[in-house]
Design an enzyme around this catalytic site. Sequence first.
Site, PDB file in Angstrom:
ATOM      1  N   HIS A  66       3.370  -2.661  -4.699  1.00  0.00           N
ATOM      2  CA  HIS A  66       4.155  -3.710  -5.352  1.00  0.00           C
ATOM      3  C   HIS A  66       3.312  -4.587  -6.270  1.00  0.00           C
ATOM      4  O   HIS A  66       3.854  -5.271  -7.127  1.00  0.00           O
ATOM      5  CB  HIS A  66       4.986  -4.519  -4.343  1.00  0.00           C
ATOM      6  CG  HIS A  66       4.239  -5.586  -3.582  1.00  0.00           C
ATOM      7  ND1 HIS A  66       3.760  -5.383  -2.305  1.00  0.00           N
ATOM      8  CD2 HIS A  66       3.921  -6.854  -3.900  1.00  0.00           C
ATOM      9  CE1 HIS A  66       3.183  -6.496  -1.878  1.00  0.00           C
ATOM     10  NE2 HIS A  66       3.259  -7.405  -2.831  1.00  0.00           N
ATOM     11  N   ASP A  73       2.638   0.857   1.162  1.00  0.00           N
ATOM     12  CA  ASP A  73       2.582  -0.048   0.009  1.00  0.00           C
ATOM     13  C   ASP A  73       1.172  -0.101  -0.596  1.00  0.00           C
ATOM     14  O   ASP A  73       0.465  -1.100  -0.477  1.00  0.00           O
ATOM     15  CB  ASP A  73       3.039  -1.443   0.467  1.00  0.00           C
ATOM     16  CG  ASP A  73       3.369  -2.355  -0.703  1.00  0.00           C
ATOM     17  OD1 ASP A  73       2.984  -2.035  -1.835  1.00  0.00           O
ATOM     18  OD2 ASP A  73       3.996  -3.411  -0.471  1.00  0.00           O
ATOM     19  N   SER A 113      -1.301 -10.251  -0.959  1.00  0.00           N
ATOM     20  CA  SER A 113      -0.920  -8.856  -1.090  1.00  0.00           C
ATOM     21  C   SER A 113      -2.073  -8.077  -1.675  1.00  0.00           C
ATOM     22  O   SER A 113      -2.677  -8.509  -2.659  1.00  0.00           O
ATOM     23  CB  SER A 113       0.285  -8.716  -2.004  1.00  0.00           C
ATOM     24  OG  SER A 113       1.429  -8.844  -1.244  1.00  0.00           O
TER      25      SER A 113
HETATM   26  N1  ARG Z   1       7.279  -9.336   0.725  1.00  0.00           N
HETATM   27  C1  ARG Z   1       6.087  -8.808   0.118  1.00  0.00           C
HETATM   28  C2  ARG Z   1       5.480  -9.857  -0.808  1.00  0.00           C
HETATM   29  O1  ARG Z   1       5.788 -10.996  -0.715  1.00  0.00           O
HETATM   30  C3  ARG Z   1       6.367  -7.501  -0.565  1.00  0.00           C
HETATM   31  C4  ARG Z   1       7.259  -7.580  -1.752  1.00  0.00           C
HETATM   32  C5  ARG Z   1       7.639  -6.273  -2.359  1.00  0.00           C
HETATM   33  N2  ARG Z   1       8.896  -6.466  -3.083  1.00  0.00           N
HETATM   34  C6  ARG Z   1      10.116  -6.097  -2.631  1.00  0.00           C
HETATM   35  N3  ARG Z   1      11.179  -6.614  -3.176  1.00  0.00           N
HETATM   36  N4  ARG Z   1      10.246  -5.237  -1.684  1.00  0.00           N
HETATM   37  O2  ARG Z   1       5.120  -9.687  -1.921  1.00  0.00           O
HETATM   38  N1  GLU Z   2       3.817  -9.625  -0.307  1.00  0.00           N
HETATM   39  C1  GLU Z   2       3.075 -10.819  -0.527  1.00  0.00           C
HETATM   40  C2  GLU Z   2       2.328 -10.825  -1.854  1.00  0.00           C
HETATM   41  O1  GLU Z   2       2.748 -10.215  -2.807  1.00  0.00           O
HETATM   42  C3  GLU Z   2       2.146 -11.050   0.586  1.00  0.00           C
HETATM   43  C4  GLU Z   2       2.910 -11.249   1.774  1.00  0.00           C
HETATM   44  C5  GLU Z   2       3.075 -12.695   2.101  1.00  0.00           C
HETATM   45  O2  GLU Z   2       3.604 -13.494   1.323  1.00  0.00           O
HETATM   46  O3  GLU Z   2       2.619 -12.946   3.200  1.00  0.00           O
HETATM   47  O4  GLU Z   2       1.336 -11.488  -2.011  1.00  0.00           O
END
Ligand code: ARG
Ligand code: GLU
Length: 715
Positions: free
Chosen positions: A84, A219, A650
Amino acid sequence: MIKRTFLTAAAFLTFSIAFGQQYGGMWIPTELNEKEMKEMGMKISAKDIFNIQKPSIKDAVVQFNGGCTAEIISPKGLLLTNHHCGYDQIQSHSTVENDLLTNGFWATNPGEELPNPGVTVDFIVDIQDVSSFILKGTENLTGKELEDKITTNINAYKASKKTEDYQKIVIKPVYYGNKYYAYVIETFKDIRLVGAPPSAIGKFGSDTDNWVWPRHTGDFSMFRIYADKNNKPAEYSKDNIPFTPKYFLPVSLKDKKENDFTFIFGFPGRTQEYLPSIAIEKIVNETDPAMISVRDVALKTLNEKMRTDNATRIKYASKYARVANYWKKWQGEVEGLKKSGAIAKKREYEKSLATKNPDLASTLSQLERLYTAQAPYSLNRAYYGEVTRNSETLRLAGYYYNYINAAEKGKMTDDNEKRFKEMLTEFYKDYDAQLDAKVTSQLLALYAGVTKNPEFLPKNFKNNYGNESANFPKIENWSLNSIITGRATLNEATVYSDIDKVFADRSALISALKKDPFLALYTQLRDTYMNSTENQYQEEQIKIDALQKKYMAELMATDKDRKFFPDANSTLRVAYGKVQGSNPRDAVYYGYQTHLSGVMEKYIPGDYEFNVPQKLIQLYNTKDYGIYKDGSNDVPVNFTATNHTTGGNSGSPALDAEGNLIGLNFDRQWEGTMSDLNFDPKLCRNIMVDTKYILFIIDRYANAKWLLDEMKIVK
Ligand code: ARG
Ligand code: GLU
């Protein structure tokens, strides 16, 4: 399966947090709690993690394109980050015919690696506590005088240091301005895409599984840093060579055990752990729900078209994921804060501090008053911000508004205009005006409906825009006749395709823009918003900032037993903890590790979120896992630990007691997404991709053995 359930059940007995980070912790790498880290099992020393004299782990950890983290895993500058995090780049190389999002991409030699103009990678060369320098002479100053003095000191500090031309110094406040740190940063600009699994692996579970455990997402994606002949940063050139790093991370294939020591090294973006309870209350009850409600509408409309039209799916993939990501996070945050009784707990804590320190009590009651006074403005700011962000056409109008402004003030230099045109070109590439006309019609109606104070809206706005179905034909018609949307022409040129022609005659462009209905609407909205909300909001915010600084200092002086860490601010940090599952609800126990068999449990053939590629199914059926299986004869996919992380983490490396790479951080679990405001050791877990899964996919799925040959693999 039976065996695994048994292991999990035995494991939860040890869930209680056996270390001091009751409030979490994202520590500055020059100030690590080495003693506690060693007590928890760390075998290396703090100097192995951060050292400016000798190569250390920090030399392998970079900020990826200003937002994510990545790490170097080979002597040839091979970078690992999340799928991502590389999503924008993977998308930008994708077309309907050559769809890297769907199919994945694997270079078979360096010559096939794909350049990504604009993408950067930042190394941290040095970190210094410069508080005494920056705060010198500010003791009795407030407001503008204080700000000016700090700016003067920052400039003086920068001027006193010599740096290379590919380096820069960035100075950032922590603890709300009670301390300052200087960072020497080195930026590389030739970053090429090396590999990415298909979305059905890299984004498996998509939005349904996002922020949720148990998780089964591969991921990850891979890039490579290129440098000039002297191994120094350079703009893209085909003559550049793979970068030779000072240090790279060995990759571990060892099995994980519950309670193994682990740490995360990366660039967490923003947390607010020291807000008073009143601020949390406003977030939970007002601003988060407001932002969620706007995105509900935008996402639903985009999703409908993305599901039925392939070109739209590719165009909007990255934007949609970004909007959906925080939309879902805020929901988890609100739920977690409510369920865990975070506000009441914070109130209790504040009460107990207030009895110890009357100054702090008075600061808190002033903050209470200020946040309450600011609340209506904060709420409107949340709505306005999300409406003008999620209506792409209003966002475009905002860009052109700034363009006219700068041009009329004589500030639109050739250079600025060139950048502006580049930005627009990028924007139009993934923009569908017709689709956005639908979103915009709905968002205007929503804004008219939810805004109770008439002063926050332009005159007659409720009458003119309060009805979504009446909005649509009007907005669609505008859209056809607007240069902003790129569907009308200026002197027979459209901004889509003839951007240089359109910008050739600036005064013709400006006078046409001034007749543009979107720009007129945006200007009206913006002016009303600025005069009724933003100015008032900022007036309170200046007072709040000053008091937050005071509160922070008082808090640190009063709660002497607490070990404080500065809120995340996109600078390099270390979070440490243990590999652990959790017991988030009564009688619910989460194991710490998921497996490939769990991917197959979730498999829904043909589904846009839970499809599994045929080749992975084959690998699962033949069980040809080799060195990538663990003690349960299955391939581990994701795991959780107690590390305190946030957005920006991330792609951060998860390391073991010896400093080997054991995983790639990419998410948090639903019950603990509130950790940006309130870390709770019982509920908060970070989620990582297991290095065994990453190597399994590279080796068995992609047959990209040449990449494994570059790495140092620890068995
Ligand atoms: N939640 C993770 C972060 O904050 C992964 C995001 C990936 N995006 C998604 N819509 N699945 O970035
Ligand atoms: N998916 C998040 C990012 O893009 C990290 C996960 C979080 O926020 O803990 O940085």
